[in-house]
Scaffold this motif. Structure first.
Motif, PDB file in Angstrom:
ATOM      1  N   HIS A 121       0.840  -1.198   0.000  1.00  0.00           N
ATOM      2  CA  HIS A 121       0.000   0.000   0.000  1.00  0.00           C
ATOM      3  C   HIS A 121       0.877   1.252   0.000  1.00  0.00           C
ATOM      4  O   HIS A 121       0.583   2.232  -0.705  1.00  0.00           O
ATOM      5  N   ASN A 122       1.982   1.240   0.758  1.00  0.00           N
ATOM      6  CA  ASN A 122       2.915   2.372   0.754  1.00  0.00           C
ATOM      7  C   ASN A 122       3.475   2.611  -0.647  1.00  0.00           C
ATOM      8  O   ASN A 122       3.607   3.753  -1.087  1.00  0.00           O
ATOM      9  N   ILE A 123       3.827   1.511  -1.327  1.00  0.00           N
ATOM     10  CA  ILE A 123       4.348   1.634  -2.689  1.00  0.00           C
ATOM     11  C   ILE A 123       3.317   2.321  -3.575  1.00  0.00           C
ATOM     12  O   ILE A 123       3.644   3.257  -4.317  1.00  0.00           O
ATOM     13  N   ASN A 124       2.075   1.850  -3.485  1.00  0.00           N
ATOM     14  CA  ASN A 124       1.011   2.441  -4.308  1.00  0.00           C
ATOM     15  C   ASN A 124       0.821   3.922  -3.998  1.00  0.00           C
ATOM     16  O   ASN A 124       0.654   4.739  -4.916  1.00  0.00           O
ATOM     17  N   GLN A 125       0.836   4.280  -2.706  1.00  0.00           N
ATOM     18  CA  GLN A 125       0.644   5.690  -2.329  1.00  0.00           C
ATOM     19  C   GLN A 125       1.792   6.550  -2.849  1.00  0.00           C
ATOM     20  O   GLN A 125       1.567   7.637  -3.375  1.00  0.00           O
ATOM     21  N   GLN A 126       3.026   6.059  -2.687  1.00  0.00           N
ATOM     22  CA  GLN A 126       4.180   6.837  -3.153  1.00  0.00           C
ATOM     23  C   GLN A 126       4.149   6.982  -4.674  1.00  0.00           C
ATOM     24  O   GLN A 126       4.505   8.031  -5.210  1.00  0.00           O
ATOM     25  N   ARG A 127       3.702   5.952  -5.374  1.00  0.00           N
ATOM     26  CA  ARG A 127       3.574   6.052  -6.838  1.00  0.00           C
ATOM     27  C   ARG A 127       2.535   7.106  -7.217  1.00  0.00           C
ATOM     28  O   ARG A 127       2.714   7.850  -8.188  1.00  0.00           O
ATOM     29  N   ARG A 128       1.435   7.160  -6.480  1.00  0.00           N
ATOM     30  CA  ARG A 128       0.407   8.164  -6.759  1.00  0.00           C
ATOM     31  C   ARG A 128       0.942   9.574  -6.521  1.00  0.00           C
ATOM     32  O   ARG A 128       0.646  10.498  -7.280  1.00  0.00           O
ATOM     33  N   ILE A 129       1.730   9.740  -5.456  1.00  0.00           N
ATOM     34  CA  ILE A 129       2.344  11.041  -5.180  1.00  0.00           C
ATOM     35  C   ILE A 129       3.311  11.399  -6.311  1.00  0.00           C
ATOM     36  O   ILE A 129       3.295  12.515  -6.837  1.00  0.00           O
ATOM     37  N   GLU A 130       4.128  10.437  -6.696  1.00  0.00           N
ATOM     38  CA  GLU A 130       5.086  10.664  -7.785  1.00  0.00           C
ATOM     39  C   GLU A 130       4.356  11.020  -9.084  1.00  0.00           C
ATOM     40  O   GLU A 130       4.747  11.957  -9.790  1.00  0.00           O
ATOM     41  N   ALA A 131       3.279  10.299  -9.394  1.00  0.00           N
ATOM     42  CA  ALA A 131       2.512  10.580 -10.614  1.00  0.00           C
ATOM     43  C   ALA A 131       1.913  11.980 -10.563  1.00  0.00           C
ATOM     44  O   ALA A 131       1.906  12.697 -11.579  1.00  0.00           O
ATOM     45  N   GLY A 132       1.424  12.396  -9.405  1.00  0.00           N
ATOM     46  CA  GLY A 132       0.868  13.738  -9.261  1.00  0.00           C
ATOM     47  C   GLY A 132       1.912  14.816  -9.475  1.00  0.00           C
ATOM     48  O   GLY A 132       1.632  15.863 -10.077  1.00  0.00           O
ATOM     49  N   LEU A 133       3.123  14.559  -9.020  1.00  0.00           N
ATOM     50  CA  LEU A 133       4.212  15.503  -9.231  1.00  0.00           C
ATOM     51  C   LEU A 133       4.564  15.560 -10.722  1.00  0.00           C
ATOM     52  O   LEU A 133       4.740  16.642 -11.284  1.00  0.00           O
ATOM     53  N   ASP A 135       2.656  14.763 -13.373  1.00  0.00           N
ATOM     54  CA  ASP A 135       1.624  15.317 -14.259  1.00  0.00           C
ATOM     55  C   ASP A 135       1.196  16.734 -13.872  1.00  0.00           C
ATOM     56  O   ASP A 135       0.340  17.334 -14.519  1.00  0.00           O
ATOM     57  N   GLY A 136       1.790  17.270 -12.829  1.00  0.00           N
ATOM     58  CA  GLY A 136       1.508  18.650 -12.440  1.00  0.00           C
ATOM     59  C   GLY A 136       0.282  18.823 -11.561  1.00  0.00           C
ATOM     60  O   GLY A 136      -0.073  19.948 -11.200  1.00  0.00           O
ATOM     61  N   SER A 137      -0.383  17.729 -11.180  1.00  0.00           N
ATOM     62  CA  SER A 137      -1.556  17.869 -10.317  1.00  0.00           C
ATOM     63  C   SER A 137      -1.158  18.086  -8.854  1.00  0.00           C
ATOM     64  O   SER A 137      -2.006  18.458  -8.039  1.00  0.00           O
ATOM     65  N   LEU A 138       0.123  17.870  -8.534  1.00  0.00           N
ATOM     66  CA  LEU A 138       0.634  18.145  -7.185  1.00  0.00           C
ATOM     67  C   LEU A 138       1.815  19.097  -7.279  1.00  0.00           C
ATOM     68  O   LEU A 138       2.716  18.901  -8.105  1.00  0.00           O
ATOM     69  N   SER A 139       1.812  20.097  -6.436  1.00  0.00           N
ATOM     70  CA  SER A 139       2.979  20.978  -6.323  1.00  0.00           C
ATOM     71  C   SER A 139       3.982  20.308  -5.385  1.00  0.00           C
ATOM     72  O   SER A 139       3.644  19.375  -4.662  1.00  0.00           O
ATOM     73  N   ARG A 140       5.196  20.787  -5.384  1.00  0.00           N
ATOM     74  CA  ARG A 140       6.206  20.244  -4.458  1.00  0.00           C
ATOM     75  C   ARG A 140       5.782  20.477  -3.009  1.00  0.00           C
ATOM     76  O   ARG A 140       6.013  19.648  -2.152  1.00  0.00           O
ATOM     77  N   ARG A 141       5.143  21.604  -2.753  1.00  0.00           N
ATOM     78  CA  ARG A 141       4.648  21.885  -1.399  1.00  0.00           C
ATOM     79  C   ARG A 141       3.590  20.857  -1.001  1.00  0.00           C
ATOM     80  O   ARG A 141       3.590  20.345   0.113  1.00  0.00           O
ATOM     81  N   GLU A 142       2.689  20.525  -1.928  1.00  0.00           N
ATOM     82  CA  GLU A 142       1.660  19.512  -1.647  1.00  0.00           C
ATOM     83  C   GLU A 142       2.303  18.136  -1.440  1.00  0.00           C
ATOM     84  O   GLU A 142       1.877  17.368  -0.576  1.00  0.00           O
TER      85      GLU A 142
END
Length: 196
Positions: A121-133, A135-142
């Protein structure tokens, strides 16, 4: 003409710097994924005990807190990158040391399966964070804010595994924390904030 050339040069330099900061952040998040994958593989092979995996999750929690603190302003300085790299290098060395210390466990025990599921589950969450970074849907602050949430999840996993056994009630508490973190990631990726 010279003014336009200078403006173009400054714009290009700013784009390179921005890409460099994003790449540095993405690199630290990718290393989180890689290290979680190594923990999962160690559990699957029996090279890591549940208790050892818990110690490693405590260390991953520390790294996530450090990422959160370093990304609070949305940027990573050279010194901040160096601190993160050093912490991740120590974690990598600790994973290797624990995998090769001769202790083995049954990868089919309930506790090992529970811990393995948590790490996946941690792997999946970190991948989602990485994907958001990416694709621009997450800022570095987020990303920094979400890493604080990952730190809390990893800490709960470490506490649950401290004695080498993960009870059903402990697993329920970890799952609750994972669901909250998952909802946070979804919210941050869909709130329209994005890259800074």
């Amino acid at each position: 003409m010279k003014l336009n050339a200078r403006l173009l040069a400054v714009s290009a330099l700013m784009a390179v710097c921005t890409a460099s900061f994003a790449q540095s952040t993405a690199t630290t998040v990718q290393r989180d994924v890689n290290q979680q994958r190594r923990i999962e593989d160690g559990l699957k092979s029996g090279e890591l005990t549940v208790q050892e995996a818990g110690k490693l999750e405590r260390e991953e929690s520390h790294i996530d807190k450090l990422q959160s603190r370093e990304l609070k302003d949305g940027h990573l300085s050279d010194a901040e990158r160096a601190r993160l790299r050093a912490a991740q290098n120590r974690a990598r060395a600790d994973i290797t040391r624990l995998e090769n210390n001769g202790q083995v466990s049954s990868p089919n025990s309930r506790s090992a399966k529970r811990m393995e599921a948590d790490v996946q589950h941690n792997i999946n969450q970190q991948r989602r964070i990485e994907a958001g970074l990416q694709d621009g849907s997450l800022s570095r602050r987020e990303v920094g804010q979400l890493e604080r949430g990952q730190a809390a999840v990893n800490h709960k996993e470490a506490v649950a595994a401290h004695n080498g056994h993960i009870a059903r009630g402990e697993q329920i508490a970890v799952n609750r924390a994972e669901r909250r973190q998952s909802a946070r990631i979804h919210h941050e990726r869909t709130d329209g904030g994005g890259a800074n």
